[in-house]
Design an enzyme around this catalytic site. Structure first.
Site, short mmCIF file in Angstrom:
data_model
loop_
_atom_site.label_atom_id
_atom_site.label_comp_id
_atom_site.label_asym_id
_atom_site.label_seq_id
_atom_site.Cartn_x
_atom_site.Cartn_y
_atom_site.Cartn_z
N ASP A 78 144.23 -20.38 -22.90
CA ASP A 78 143.41 -19.77 -21.84
C ASP A 78 144.25 -18.72 -21.12
O ASP A 78 145.42 -18.93 -20.82
CB ASP A 78 142.94 -20.86 -20.85
CG ASP A 78 141.81 -20.37 -19.97
OD1 ASP A 78 140.68 -20.86 -20.11
OD2 ASP A 78 142.05 -19.47 -19.13
N ILE A 79 143.60 -17.61 -20.81
CA ILE A 79 144.31 -16.49 -20.18
C ILE A 79 144.68 -16.80 -18.72
O ILE A 79 145.62 -16.22 -18.18
CB ILE A 79 143.44 -15.21 -20.31
CG1 ILE A 79 144.28 -13.96 -20.30
CG2 ILE A 79 142.34 -15.16 -19.27
CD1 ILE A 79 143.55 -12.72 -20.80
N ASN A 107 132.20 -26.80 -19.63
CA ASN A 107 131.27 -26.29 -18.62
C ASN A 107 130.02 -25.80 -19.35
O ASN A 107 130.11 -25.06 -20.33
CB ASN A 107 131.91 -25.13 -17.84
CG ASN A 107 133.09 -25.59 -17.01
OD1 ASN A 107 133.09 -26.69 -16.48
ND2 ASN A 107 134.11 -24.75 -16.91
N GLY A 155 129.18 -24.23 -14.11
CA GLY A 155 130.40 -23.44 -13.95
C GLY A 155 130.82 -22.66 -15.18
O GLY A 155 131.94 -22.16 -15.25
N GLN A 156 129.91 -22.55 -16.16
CA GLN A 156 130.27 -21.80 -17.37
C GLN A 156 130.29 -20.30 -17.07
O GLN A 156 129.35 -19.77 -16.46
CB GLN A 156 129.25 -22.09 -18.48
CG GLN A 156 129.65 -21.49 -19.82
CD GLN A 156 128.71 -21.91 -20.95
OE1 GLN A 156 127.72 -22.61 -20.74
NE2 GLN A 156 129.03 -21.46 -22.15
N HIS A 173 132.89 -23.60 -25.69
CA HIS A 173 134.33 -23.83 -25.75
C HIS A 173 134.66 -25.14 -25.06
O HIS A 173 134.02 -25.51 -24.07
CB HIS A 173 135.12 -22.67 -25.12
CG HIS A 173 134.69 -22.30 -23.75
ND1 HIS A 173 133.56 -21.54 -23.51
CD2 HIS A 173 135.20 -22.59 -22.52
CE1 HIS A 173 133.41 -21.37 -22.20
NE2 HIS A 173 134.40 -22.02 -21.57
N HIS A 207 137.74 -26.88 -23.10
CA HIS A 207 139.06 -26.74 -22.49
C HIS A 207 139.86 -28.01 -22.78
O HIS A 207 139.34 -29.13 -22.65
CB HIS A 207 138.96 -26.63 -20.96
CG HIS A 207 138.18 -25.45 -20.44
ND1 HIS A 207 138.80 -24.36 -19.88
CD2 HIS A 207 136.86 -25.21 -20.38
CE1 HIS A 207 137.87 -23.50 -19.47
NE2 HIS A 207 136.69 -24.00 -19.76
P1 AMP Z 1 134.28 -21.41 -18.48
O1 AMP Z 1 134.16 -21.40 -16.99
O2 AMP Z 1 134.30 -22.81 -19.04
O3 AMP Z 1 133.24 -20.54 -19.15
O4 AMP Z 1 135.71 -20.85 -18.78
C1 AMP Z 1 135.98 -19.70 -19.47
C2 AMP Z 1 137.48 -19.64 -19.64
O5 AMP Z 1 137.77 -18.57 -20.51
C3 AMP Z 1 138.25 -19.41 -18.34
O6 AMP Z 1 139.16 -20.49 -18.13
C4 AMP Z 1 138.96 -18.09 -18.59
O7 AMP Z 1 140.26 -18.05 -18.04
C5 AMP Z 1 139.00 -18.03 -20.11
N1 AMP Z 1 139.07 -16.69 -20.68
C6 AMP Z 1 138.27 -15.64 -20.38
N2 AMP Z 1 138.61 -14.57 -21.12
C7 AMP Z 1 139.64 -14.95 -21.90
C8 AMP Z 1 140.43 -14.30 -22.89
N3 AMP Z 1 140.24 -13.01 -23.22
N4 AMP Z 1 141.41 -15.01 -23.50
C9 AMP Z 1 141.63 -16.30 -23.17
N5 AMP Z 1 140.91 -16.98 -22.25
C10 AMP Z 1 139.93 -16.31 -21.62
#
Ligand code: AMP
Ligand code: ZN
Length: 112
Positions: free
Chosen positions: A30-31, A86, A92-93, A99, A101
Site C-alpha cells: 500500500d502506498i 472496505n 470506506g472503500q 482488494h 488489506h
Molecule cells: P480502500 O479505502 O480500501 O479503497 O483503500 C484503498 C487503498 O489503496 C488505500 O490504503 C490507498 O493507500 C491504496 N492505494 C491507492 N493508490 C495506490 C497505489 N497507486 N499504489 C498502492 N496503493 C494505493
C-alpha cells in the site's frame, strides 16, 4: 476499466511495489501504509467490490484469503496481522477494484 488505478497497475501502466503475482492475483505494498507491513491483495480481473462477488468468485476469494497468511508470514508478521475489506462508500472503500488489506508489524493494530 480504463479509469481504475488498480487495473492500470495490473496492466503495468502505473508502478507498484510488487510482492506476489500469479495468473489471477497481484499483491503490492500500500502506498500509504497503516503499519510496518501493509499489503494489498487484488484480483487481476476488475471486480468492483465484495458486494459484486457471486458464487463464481468462490475459488478466487478463497485463494486471496489463503494467500494472506502466507504473505504475512513471509513478511515477518509472526505475532499476527489484520485483514480488511472496505466495501462501498459507506464501508470506506476509496478504490473501486476489490482488494484485501493485510497489515501488521510494530504496535498491535487494534483501532480498526
Ligand atoms: P480502500 O479505502 O480500501 O479503497 O483503500 C484503498 C487503498 O489503496 C488505500 O490504503 C490507498 O493507500 C491504496 N492505494 C491507492 N493508490 C495506490 C497505489 N497507486 N499504489 C498502492 N496503493 C494505493
Ligand atoms: Zn480495476
Amino acid at each position: 476499466m480504463s479509469d481504475c488505478i488498480f487495473c492500470k497497475i495490473v496492466a503495468g501502466q502505473l508502478p507498484c511495489s510488487k510482492v506476489y503475482e500469479d495468473d489471477e492475483l497481484l499483491v503490492f505494498h500500500d502506498i500509504h501504509p497503516f503499519a510496518r507491513v501493509h499489503l494489498l491483495i487484488i484480483p487481476k480481473a476488475h471486480i468492483v467490490s465484495l458486494a459484486e462477488c457471486t458464487p463464481e468468485h468462490e475459488r478466487l476469494l478463497s485463494r486471496i484469503m489463503l494467500l494472506a497468511p502466507r504473505l504475512a508470514k513471509e513478511h515477518g508478521l509472526d505475532s499476527g496481522f489484520k485483514t480488511l475489506v472496505n466495501t462501498g462508500r459507506g464501508g470506506g472503500q476509496e478504490v473501486f477494484h476489490l482488494h484485501v488489506h493485510v497489515f501488521g508489524g510494530g504496535d498491535p493494530v487494534t483501532h480498526i
